[in-house]
Write an enzyme that holds these catalytic residues in place. Structure first.
Site, PDB file in Angstrom:
ATOM      1  N   GLU A  31      10.329  -5.572  10.606  1.00 38.39           N
ATOM      2  CA  GLU A  31       9.906  -4.712  11.718  1.00 38.39           C
ATOM      3  C   GLU A  31      10.712  -5.043  12.984  1.00 38.39           C
ATOM      4  O   GLU A  31      10.923  -4.196  13.837  1.00 38.39           O
ATOM      5  CB  GLU A  31       8.395  -4.858  11.971  1.00 38.39           C
ATOM      6  CG  GLU A  31       7.514  -4.414  10.797  1.00 38.39           C
ATOM      7  CD  GLU A  31       7.252  -2.912  10.729  1.00 38.39           C
ATOM      8  OE1 GLU A  31       7.297  -2.250  11.776  1.00 38.39           O
ATOM      9  OE2 GLU A  31       7.014  -2.408   9.607  1.00 38.39           O
TER      10      GLU A  31
ATOM     11  N   CYS B 227       6.656  -5.788  -2.139  1.00 36.89           N
ATOM     12  CA  CYS B 227       6.307  -5.275  -0.811  1.00 36.89           C
ATOM     13  C   CYS B 227       7.415  -4.296  -0.447  1.00 36.89           C
ATOM     14  O   CYS B 227       8.603  -4.612  -0.621  1.00 36.89           O
ATOM     15  CB  CYS B 227       6.239  -6.416   0.202  1.00 36.89           C
ATOM     16  SG  CYS B 227       6.026  -5.849   1.910  1.00 36.89           S
TER      17      CYS B 227
ATOM     18  N   ASP C 121       2.468   4.181   4.259  1.00 35.41           N
ATOM     19  CA  ASP C 121       2.623   2.722   4.285  1.00 35.41           C
ATOM     20  C   ASP C 121       2.031   2.238   5.609  1.00 35.41           C
ATOM     21  O   ASP C 121       1.761   3.052   6.505  1.00 35.41           O
ATOM     22  CB  ASP C 121       4.114   2.338   4.199  1.00 35.41           C
ATOM     23  CG  ASP C 121       4.333   0.827   4.250  1.00 35.41           C
ATOM     24  OD1 ASP C 121       3.598   0.096   3.561  1.00 35.41           O
ATOM     25  OD2 ASP C 121       5.226   0.361   4.986  1.00 35.41           O
ATOM     26  N   SER C 122       1.885   0.944   5.736  1.00 34.56           N
ATOM     27  CA  SER C 122       1.377   0.400   6.995  1.00 34.56           C
ATOM     28  C   SER C 122       2.423   0.499   8.098  1.00 34.56           C
ATOM     29  O   SER C 122       2.096   0.411   9.269  1.00 34.56           O
ATOM     30  CB  SER C 122       0.983  -1.060   6.795  1.00 34.56           C
ATOM     31  OG  SER C 122       2.092  -1.775   6.283  1.00 34.56           O
TER      32      SER C 122
ATOM     33  N   HIS D 108       8.544  -3.438   2.270  1.00 33.67           N
ATOM     34  CA  HIS D 108       9.442  -3.894   3.346  1.00 33.67           C
ATOM     35  C   HIS D 108      10.621  -4.708   2.787  1.00 33.67           C
ATOM     36  O   HIS D 108      11.684  -4.759   3.396  1.00 33.67           O
ATOM     37  CB  HIS D 108       8.690  -4.792   4.339  1.00 33.67           C
ATOM     38  CG  HIS D 108       7.866  -4.046   5.357  1.00 33.67           C
ATOM     39  ND1 HIS D 108       6.752  -3.325   5.024  1.00 33.67           N
ATOM     40  CD2 HIS D 108       8.008  -3.933   6.706  1.00 33.67           C
ATOM     41  CE1 HIS D 108       6.228  -2.804   6.127  1.00 33.67           C
ATOM     42  NE2 HIS D 108       6.975  -3.151   7.161  1.00 33.67           N
TER      43      HIS D 108
ATOM     44  N   CYS E 179       2.909   1.374  -0.402  1.00 34.30           N
ATOM     45  CA  CYS E 179       2.542   0.082   0.175  1.00 34.30           C
ATOM     46  C   CYS E 179       1.918  -0.726  -0.957  1.00 34.30           C
ATOM     47  O   CYS E 179       0.936  -0.280  -1.577  1.00 34.30           O
ATOM     48  CB  CYS E 179       1.535   0.304   1.305  1.00 34.30           C
ATOM     49  SG  CYS E 179       0.852  -1.235   1.967  1.00 34.30           S
TER      50      CYS E 179
HETATM   51  N1  DGL Z   1       4.789  -2.631   3.193  1.00 36.59           N
HETATM   52  C1  DGL Z   1       3.535  -3.249   2.862  1.00 36.59           C
HETATM   53  C2  DGL Z   1       3.483  -3.578   1.376  1.00 36.59           C
HETATM   54  O1  DGL Z   1       4.237  -3.015   0.598  1.00 36.59           O
HETATM   55  C3  DGL Z   1       3.200  -4.495   3.612  1.00 36.59           C
HETATM   56  C4  DGL Z   1       3.281  -4.527   5.087  1.00 36.59           C
HETATM   57  C5  DGL Z   1       2.014  -5.027   5.747  1.00 36.59           C
HETATM   58  O2  DGL Z   1       1.642  -6.203   5.592  1.00 36.59           O
HETATM   59  O3  DGL Z   1       1.388  -4.211   6.376  1.00 36.59           O
HETATM   60  O4  DGL Z   1       2.671  -4.379   0.962  1.00 36.59           O
END
Ligand code: DGL
Length: 273
Positions: A161, A193, A20-21, A195, A83
């Site tokens: 975050e 997402c 993931d990012s 997150h 992600c």
């Molecule tokens: N966790 C990432 C997703 O599922 C998004 C986070 C980011 O923007 O880097 O899209």
């Protein structure tokens, strides 16, 4: 360039690579760990280049190929793109470049929303995920007459975050993003997402009882299990190794809370070399 999975001995312990990012993929890792207690995991968080969700498709594909290339060099048997932004844009490129099963989160999240009875589905995600219309396409492929209403929620990622997962400011932001969708009468809210499951408390409160909240973490873990990535294999201790393109104390602190276990093996990696 093409990469292959390397060692494919039958009795070899399964090794699953997840990226993931940032910290969001931990929600998927946690579900996979609960389904695959004997598989080894390698988690990559590209924290140095977060967020992906505001970047162009070209950059997201390039970053995703670098993340996957790194994980494949760790001899993984399966790649989980934890992600939504990367899954929305880079899945075909990843599937073409690597000769191992590649599992994204969009198909499984969409299936989970339809299975939950969604007919008028609100999809929230990063600007890039929403612009890609990947969820609209995936949802309509399963159920052609489903109604899809989408909304980008760019502030949710930095709030997670920052660790403000249950905070008055986050609740205010959630109202700002979600009230329109709620007034439109959605029956299901798909968290597009990785997150966002970390904001489930706030999002559920804002959405109220009449809306079913669905995320792709559980359904993606099931997809991994179905592909054989979660098969129990004999012997050895389960391990999770973490690679981060930028190590911060906050990541470890939040990661351990979200995961409910210590993050012991954490290494820094430079993905640009
Ligand atoms: N966790 C990432 C997703 O599922 C998004 C986070 C980011 O923007 O880097 O899209």
């Amino acid at each position: 360039m093409e990469y292959s999975a390397g060692d494919s001995m039958k009795n070899k312990r399964k090794k699953i690579g997840i990226f993931d990012s940032g910290i969001g993929g931990i929600t998927v890792l946690k579900e996979i760990l609960s389904l695959a207690p004997d598989a080894d995991m390698v988690y990559l968080g590209d924290c140095a280049r977060l967020p992906y969700g505001t970047k162009s498709p070209k950059t997201i594909i390039r970053y995703s190929l670098q993340c996957a290339g790194f994980l494949v060099s760790k001899d993984i048997d399966m790649l989980v793109v934890a992600c939504n932004t990367a899954s929305s844009h880079a899945l075909p490129a990843l599937q073409e470049a690597f000769r191992i099963p590649v599992v994204g989160v969009v198909a499984s999240g969409s299936k989970a929303a339809i299975d939950a009875g969604g007919r008028r589905i609100g999809v929230i995600g990063t600007p890039s995920t929403i612009r890609s219309r990947a969820y609209d396409t995936a949802l309509r492929a399963i159920s052609p007459d489903v109604q899809v209403l989408s909304k980008a929620c760019p502030l949710f990622v930095p709030l997670v975050e920052e660790g403000w997962c249950d905070d008055a400011v986050t609740e205010q932001v959630a109202h700002r993003y979600l009230d329109d969708l709620l007034h439109e009468g959605i029956d299901t809210l798909l968290l597009g997402c990785t997150h966002y499951p970390l904001l489930k408390g706030v999002i559920s409160r804002v959405a109220g009882n009449g809306v079913c909240i669905v995320d792709s973490a559980v359904s993606t873990a099931r997809a991994v299990a179905e592909l054989g990535g979660a098969r129990r294999s004999p012997g050895g201790e389960q391990s999770v190794v973490y690679y981060l393109s930028d190590i911060s104390e906050r990541f470890i602190e939040l990661g351990e809370i979200f995961l409910g276990r210590k993050m012991k093996d954490v290494y820094e990696v430079d993905l640009c070399v």
